[in-house]
Motif scaffolding. Structure first.
Motif, mmCIF file in Angstrom:
data_model
loop_
_atom_site.group_PDB
_atom_site.id
_atom_site.type_symbol
_atom_site.label_atom_id
_atom_site.label_comp_id
_atom_site.label_asym_id
_atom_site.label_seq_id
_atom_site.Cartn_x
_atom_site.Cartn_y
_atom_site.Cartn_z
ATOM 1 N N LEU A 36 0.837 -1.202 0.000
ATOM 2 C CA LEU A 36 0.000 0.000 0.000
ATOM 3 C C LEU A 36 0.877 1.259 0.000
ATOM 4 O O LEU A 36 0.572 2.228 -0.708
ATOM 5 C CB LEU A 36 -0.956 0.011 1.192
ATOM 6 N N MET A 37 1.963 1.239 0.737
ATOM 7 C CA MET A 37 2.888 2.386 0.749
ATOM 8 C C MET A 37 3.526 2.570 -0.633
ATOM 9 O O MET A 37 3.674 3.692 -1.119
ATOM 10 C CB MET A 37 3.979 2.194 1.799
ATOM 11 N N LEU A 38 3.893 1.476 -1.253
ATOM 12 C CA LEU A 38 4.475 1.529 -2.588
ATOM 13 C C LEU A 38 3.459 2.098 -3.583
ATOM 14 O O LEU A 38 3.774 3.008 -4.358
ATOM 15 C CB LEU A 38 4.929 0.136 -3.029
ATOM 16 N N LEU A 39 2.241 1.605 -3.549
ATOM 17 C CA LEU A 39 1.191 2.083 -4.450
ATOM 18 C C LEU A 39 0.910 3.562 -4.231
ATOM 19 O O LEU A 39 0.750 4.322 -5.199
ATOM 20 C CB LEU A 39 -0.090 1.269 -4.264
ATOM 21 N N THR A 40 0.894 4.000 -2.990
ATOM 22 C CA THR A 40 0.662 5.416 -2.684
ATOM 23 C C THR A 40 1.777 6.298 -3.251
ATOM 24 O O THR A 40 1.509 7.359 -3.822
ATOM 25 C CB THR A 40 0.537 5.620 -1.159
ATOM 26 N N GLY A 41 2.999 5.868 -3.126
ATOM 27 C CA GLY A 41 4.122 6.626 -3.690
ATOM 28 C C GLY A 41 4.061 6.698 -5.203
ATOM 29 O O GLY A 41 4.254 7.761 -5.801
ATOM 30 N N VAL A 42 3.771 5.578 -5.823
ATOM 31 C CA VAL A 42 3.673 5.516 -7.286
ATOM 32 C C VAL A 42 2.565 6.434 -7.792
ATOM 33 O O VAL A 42 2.760 7.237 -8.716
ATOM 34 C CB VAL A 42 3.435 4.047 -7.727
ATOM 35 N N MET A 43 1.394 6.353 -7.184
ATOM 36 C CA MET A 43 0.244 7.150 -7.645
ATOM 37 C C MET A 43 0.443 8.641 -7.365
ATOM 38 O O MET A 43 -0.003 9.479 -8.145
ATOM 39 C CB MET A 43 -1.059 6.645 -7.014
ATOM 40 N N SER A 44 1.129 8.970 -6.285
ATOM 41 C CA SER A 44 1.422 10.386 -6.001
ATOM 42 C C SER A 44 2.296 10.979 -7.103
ATOM 43 O O SER A 44 2.058 12.090 -7.577
ATOM 44 C CB SER A 44 2.128 10.528 -4.649
ATOM 45 N N ALA A 45 3.283 10.231 -7.531
ATOM 46 C CA ALA A 45 4.162 10.708 -8.602
ATOM 47 C C ALA A 45 3.395 10.826 -9.918
ATOM 48 O O ALA A 45 3.546 11.818 -10.642
ATOM 49 C CB ALA A 45 5.354 9.778 -8.757
ATOM 50 N N PHE A 46 2.588 9.837 -10.233
ATOM 51 C CA PHE A 46 1.783 9.902 -11.460
ATOM 52 C C PHE A 46 0.862 11.129 -11.448
ATOM 53 O O PHE A 46 0.698 11.797 -12.459
ATOM 54 C CB PHE A 46 0.933 8.641 -11.646
ATOM 55 N N LEU A 47 0.255 11.407 -10.302
ATOM 56 C CA LEU A 47 -0.656 12.547 -10.199
ATOM 57 C C LEU A 47 0.085 13.858 -10.472
ATOM 58 O O LEU A 47 -0.418 14.725 -11.197
ATOM 59 C CB LEU A 47 -1.323 12.590 -8.824
ATOM 60 N N ILE A 48 1.267 13.993 -9.926
ATOM 61 C CA ILE A 48 2.038 15.224 -10.147
ATOM 62 C C ILE A 48 2.471 15.339 -11.605
ATOM 63 O O ILE A 48 2.246 16.363 -12.258
ATOM 64 C CB ILE A 48 3.260 15.282 -9.203
#
Length: 184
Positions: A36-48
């Motif tokens: 879940l932490m990995l997915l959150t980091g990945v999606m945060s970068a994609f959003l930016i």
């Protein structure tokens, strides 16, 4: 209005499926139990990264005439198709280092790898043609589903679908999109 969501969703999903970014996420997922932490980091970068591209794409429609954007957009999609097909035999196995923080590792891998990536530019182009909020939604939904797949099901999927087939489909879709944009 549904096309504003579905066209970016389908195009981005196919173009990114099996891409080096997704393979990097898969690699990172094998080194942590904190998915879940990995997915959150990945999606945060994609959003930016993709959010910035979509904002730029929506803004540029106020500055550049629509017929000029149409020609540029079609040409870029054709170029992406050609370069994707040229990469069919390329080696995209890049090893990444894994930090103690799955969030930070996922964020940095995506944030650094996606600037100028074909899907980031495609998102910006879609924002010139469709509702930017719907484009963002379709893009983020596609990237979320692919990242989740890479984290939890990636190895299973890659066992049955050849990377070459996925790359070929993405290249052809980009070329069809470019031709459609130029001809309509």
């Amino acid at each position: 209005m549904l096309a504003d969501l579905l066209i970016p969703f389908i195009t981005i999903a196919i173009a990114e499926f099996g891409d080096k970014t997704q393979l990097s996420v898969l690699l990172l997922s094998t080194r942590t139990g904190r998915h879940l932490m990995l997915l959150t980091g990945v999606m945060s970068a994609f959003l930016i990264v993709d959010g910035f591209a979509i904002l730029l794409g929506a803004w540029i429609t106020d500055v550049v005439p629509a017929n000029v954007l149409k020609i540029i957009s079609g040409a870029i999609f054709l170029l992406f198709g050609i370069t994707t097909l040229r990469d069919l035999d390329g080696d995209e196995d890049e090893s990444r280092t894994f930090d103690d923080s799955p969030f930070l590792s996922g964020f940095l891998v995506i944030f650094l790898a996606e600037w100028g990536d074909k899907t980031q530019i495609a998102s910006a182009i879609f924002a010139t043609q469709y509702n930017p909020w719907m484009v963002l939604g379709g893009t983020m939904l596609a990237l979320f589903m692919l990242s989740l797949s890479a984290i939890y099901l990636g190895r299973f999927i890659l066992r049955y679908v050849k990377r070459r087939t996925i790359t070929l489909a993405a290249g052809l879709i980009f070329m069809v999109m470019g031709a459609v944009i130029l001809l309509l």
